[in-house]
Design a protein around this motif. Structure first.
Motif, PDB file in Angstrom:
ATOM      1  N   HIS A  23      -2.081  31.142  -7.356  1.00 26.20           N
ATOM      2  CA  HIS A  23      -1.180  31.939  -8.189  1.00 26.20           C
ATOM      3  C   HIS A  23      -1.870  33.251  -8.485  1.00 26.20           C
ATOM      4  N   LEU A  24      -1.080  34.282  -8.767  1.00 24.44           N
ATOM      5  CA  LEU A  24      -1.659  35.584  -9.090  1.00 24.44           C
ATOM      6  C   LEU A  24      -2.411  35.500 -10.412  1.00 24.44           C
ATOM      7  N   PRO A  25      -3.506  36.251 -10.562  1.00 26.86           N
ATOM      8  CA  PRO A  25      -4.326  36.155 -11.772  1.00 26.86           C
ATOM      9  C   PRO A  25      -3.566  36.568 -13.029  1.00 26.86           C
ATOM     10  N   ALA A  26      -3.790  35.834 -14.103  1.00 28.01           N
ATOM     11  CA  ALA A  26      -3.283  36.241 -15.414  1.00 28.01           C
ATOM     12  C   ALA A  26      -4.170  37.357 -15.953  1.00 28.01           C
ATOM     13  N   PRO A  27      -3.644  38.223 -16.822  1.00 26.68           N
ATOM     14  CA  PRO A  27      -4.424  39.367 -17.326  1.00 26.68           C
ATOM     15  C   PRO A  27      -5.426  38.970 -18.423  1.00 26.68           C
ATOM     16  N   VAL A  28      -6.217  37.956 -18.133  1.00 25.39           N
ATOM     17  CA  VAL A  28      -7.261  37.507 -19.062  1.00 25.39           C
ATOM     18  C   VAL A  28      -8.503  37.167 -18.243  1.00 25.39           C
ATOM     19  N   PRO A  29      -9.697  37.271 -18.827  1.00 24.90           N
ATOM     20  CA  PRO A  29     -10.907  36.909 -18.082  1.00 24.90           C
ATOM     21  C   PRO A  29     -10.866  35.436 -17.663  1.00 24.90           C
ATOM     22  N   HIS A  30     -11.148  35.154 -16.401  1.00 24.62           N
ATOM     23  CA  HIS A  30     -11.177  33.781 -15.934  1.00 24.62           C
ATOM     24  C   HIS A  30     -11.782  33.730 -14.540  1.00 24.62           C
ATOM     25  N   MET A  31     -12.004  32.529 -14.032  1.00 25.32           N
ATOM     26  CA  MET A  31     -12.469  32.315 -12.669  1.00 25.32           C
ATOM     27  C   MET A  31     -11.360  31.637 -11.877  1.00 25.32           C
ATOM     28  N   GLN A  32     -11.263  32.002 -10.613  1.00 25.26           N
ATOM     29  CA  GLN A  32     -10.229  31.419  -9.771  1.00 25.26           C
ATOM     30  C   GLN A  32     -10.776  31.294  -8.346  1.00 25.26           C
ATOM     31  N   PHE A  33     -10.460  30.196  -7.677  1.00 25.17           N
ATOM     32  CA  PHE A  33     -10.920  29.982  -6.314  1.00 25.17           C
ATOM     33  C   PHE A  33      -9.845  30.437  -5.324  1.00 25.17           C
ATOM     34  N   ALA A  34     -10.253  31.202  -4.319  1.00 24.57           N
ATOM     35  CA  ALA A  34      -9.334  31.621  -3.264  1.00 24.57           C
ATOM     36  C   ALA A  34      -9.102  30.468  -2.292  1.00 24.57           C
ATOM     37  N   ARG A  35      -7.865  30.345  -1.815  1.00 21.91           N
ATOM     38  CA  ARG A  35      -7.572  29.351  -0.775  1.00 21.91           C
ATOM     39  C   ARG A  35      -8.195  29.781   0.550  1.00 21.91           C
ATOM     40  N   ARG A  36      -8.135  31.070   0.828  1.00 22.31           N
ATOM     41  CA  ARG A  36      -8.762  31.639   2.025  1.00 22.31           C
ATOM     42  C   ARG A  36      -8.745  33.148   1.903  1.00 22.31           C
ATOM     43  N   SER A  37      -9.493  33.832   2.774  1.00 26.75           N
ATOM     44  CA  SER A  37      -9.477  35.290   2.803  1.00 26.75           C
ATOM     45  C   SER A  37      -9.786  35.756   4.208  1.00 26.75           C
ATOM     46  N   TRP A  38      -9.279  36.955   4.542  1.00 26.30           N
ATOM     47  CA  TRP A  38      -9.547  37.516   5.868  1.00 26.30           C
ATOM     48  C   TRP A  38      -9.364  39.039   5.814  1.00 26.30           C
ATOM     49  N   HIS A  39      -9.937  39.715   6.791  1.00 28.10           N
ATOM     50  CA  HIS A  39      -9.814  41.170   6.919  1.00 28.10           C
ATOM     51  C   HIS A  39      -8.899  41.490   8.101  1.00 28.10           C
ATOM     52  N   THR A  40      -8.123  42.542   7.954  1.00 21.42           N
ATOM     53  CA  THR A  40      -7.186  42.888   9.019  1.00 21.42           C
ATOM     54  C   THR A  40      -6.666  44.305   8.840  1.00 21.42           C
ATOM     55  N   ARG A  95      -8.390  51.741   2.142  1.00 15.52           N
ATOM     56  CA  ARG A  95      -8.715  50.322   2.100  1.00 15.52           C
ATOM     57  C   ARG A  95      -8.002  49.668   0.915  1.00 15.52           C
ATOM     58  N   HIS A  96      -7.496  48.469   1.138  1.00 13.43           N
ATOM     59  CA  HIS A  96      -6.824  47.704   0.091  1.00 13.43           C
ATOM     60  C   HIS A  96      -7.449  46.326  -0.024  1.00 13.43           C
ATOM     61  N   VAL A  97      -7.369  45.760  -1.225  1.00  8.65           N
ATOM     62  CA  VAL A  97      -7.584  44.335  -1.424  1.00  8.65           C
ATOM     63  C   VAL A  97      -6.251  43.774  -1.907  1.00  8.65           C
ATOM     64  N   ASN A  98      -5.669  42.874  -1.124  1.00  7.75           N
ATOM     65  CA  ASN A  98      -4.365  42.304  -1.456  1.00  7.75           C
ATOM     66  C   ASN A  98      -4.534  40.880  -1.965  1.00  7.75           C
ATOM     67  N   LEU A  99      -4.133  40.636  -3.205  1.00  4.86           N
ATOM     68  CA  LEU A  99      -4.113  39.293  -3.771  1.00  4.86           C
ATOM     69  C   LEU A  99      -2.723  38.720  -3.546  1.00  4.86           C
ATOM     70  N   MET A 100      -2.655  37.559  -2.891  1.00  5.86           N
ATOM     71  CA  MET A 100      -1.352  37.028  -2.493  1.00  5.86           C
ATOM     72  C   MET A 100      -1.196  35.590  -2.939  1.00  5.86           C
ATOM     73  N   ALA A 101       0.020  35.256  -3.348  1.00  7.53           N
ATOM     74  CA  ALA A 101       0.340  33.892  -3.764  1.00  7.53           C
ATOM     75  C   ALA A 101       1.604  33.438  -3.057  1.00  7.53           C
ATOM     76  N   ASP A 102       1.864  32.128  -3.085  1.00  6.40           N
ATOM     77  CA  ASP A 102       3.067  31.592  -2.464  1.00  6.40           C
ATOM     78  C   ASP A 102       4.314  32.232  -3.069  1.00  6.40           C
ATOM     79  N   GLY A 103       5.351  32.334  -2.255  1.00  8.37           N
ATOM     80  CA  GLY A 103       6.599  32.912  -2.724  1.00  8.37           C
ATOM     81  C   GLY A 103       6.676  34.417  -2.593  1.00  8.37           C
TER      82      GLY A 103
END
Length: 287
Positions: A23-40, A95-103
């Motif tokens: 899920h996209l990050p909530a606007p509060v400090p926290h830790m979250q694990f990525a399902r995967r990441s890649w460059h393209t 350069r961009h960093v794209n955070l993506m979630a289902d939907g």
């Protein structure tokens, strides 16, 4: 028109880091694990050029690219995928960093943006467009400067097509792009009445407006009032990045073959599926 029409695409190409999250990050400090990441490869103009090239169209991509490692990698990936890149010198590659979630949820972080293009570079793009059969000038500072230079009476009037993305009908930056266009594309993210939004665009000059509706397909409105609708093509969704660019490329390739608007819309929907079913902008980058 030649059997392989010359098309110029002018605008953003970037090197992107994509991060898939639950899920996209909530606007509060926290830790979250990525399902995967890649460059393209990223960037709206790069996406259109990739799909036009994949459809056999003779296309040239004019984009600002830096001399650093990311810029070199970006150009190499595009060229290996069959895109002829006319690189415009920039102090840094976009350069961009794209955070993506289902939907389809996404947050795009711009890590770096191109420097201002030189007057000579803008002139080179204008000359290339003037010699082409058709051109796409994408939203960017480069695109704005190109349109300004093309407004001179001495410049040949090549048909221009514009992608307005999440246009709301009133944003000032979009205005010169709308007024210079033969046809405009947009999505329905910023409107509750896409038919009215398209009509307002046609009042300012374009002969055709197309609005994508995500999973609901797309609609189009011609200057004479003719309406069109097309359903989305069922797809195995891998990544929705670049689907709109693929849709527009599929439409333009069909129109270059002198297909009707209705047939071109069906071709566009099929091409969007091609983008959705790969984790890159185009399957050619998988290789």
């Amino acid at each position: 028109m030649s059997s392989s029409p010359r098309v110029v695409v002018c605008g953003p190409a970037s090197w992107n880091h994509l991060i898939a999250l639950d899920h996209l990050p909530a606007p509060v400090p926290h830790m979250q694990f990525a399902r995967r990441s890649w460059h393209t490869v990223g960037g709206t103009s790069a996406g259109k050029a990739l799909h036009l090239a994949g459809l056999g169209v003779d296309v040239r991509l004019w984009a600002q690219v830096g001399a650093e490692e990311d810029g070199t990698r970006l150009k190499e990936w595009l060229r290996r995928a069959g895109v002829v890149v006319e690189a415009i010198a920039s102090e840094q590659t976009e350069r961009h960093v794209n955070l993506m979630a289902d939907g389809g949820g996404r947050v795009s972080l711009y890590v770096s943006t191109p420097s201002a293009p030189s007057a000579d570079a803008v002139g080179a793009v204008v000359g290339a467009i003037a010699a082409a059969d058709l051109a796409v000038v994408d939203l960017s500072e480069l695109g704005r400067m190109v349109l300004e230079a093309m407004s001179m009476p001495s410049v040949p009037q090549t048909p221009l097509w514009m992608d307005l993305h999440d246009y709301d009908g009133s944003t000032a930056f979009h205005e010169p792009f709308v007024r210079a266009a033969e046809g405009v594309f947009m999505n329905d993210d910023a409107t509750d009445d896409p038919w009215r939004l398209m009509a307002s665009c046609l009042e300012r000059g374009p002969r055709l407006a197309v609005c994508t509706l995500g999973a609901k397909g797309a609609i189009a409105l011609e200057a004479d009032g003719t309406r069109h609708e097309v359903a989305a093509v069922p797809a195995m969704v891998v990544d929705t990045n670049g689907a709109g660019d693929a849709f527009m490329a599929g439409f333009l390739a069909a129109r270059l073959r002198t297909e009707s608007v209705a047939v071109a819309l069906r071709a566009a929907a099929e091409q969007a599926r091609v983008a959705i079913e790969t984790e890159h902008l185009h399957p050619a980058l998988d290789r």
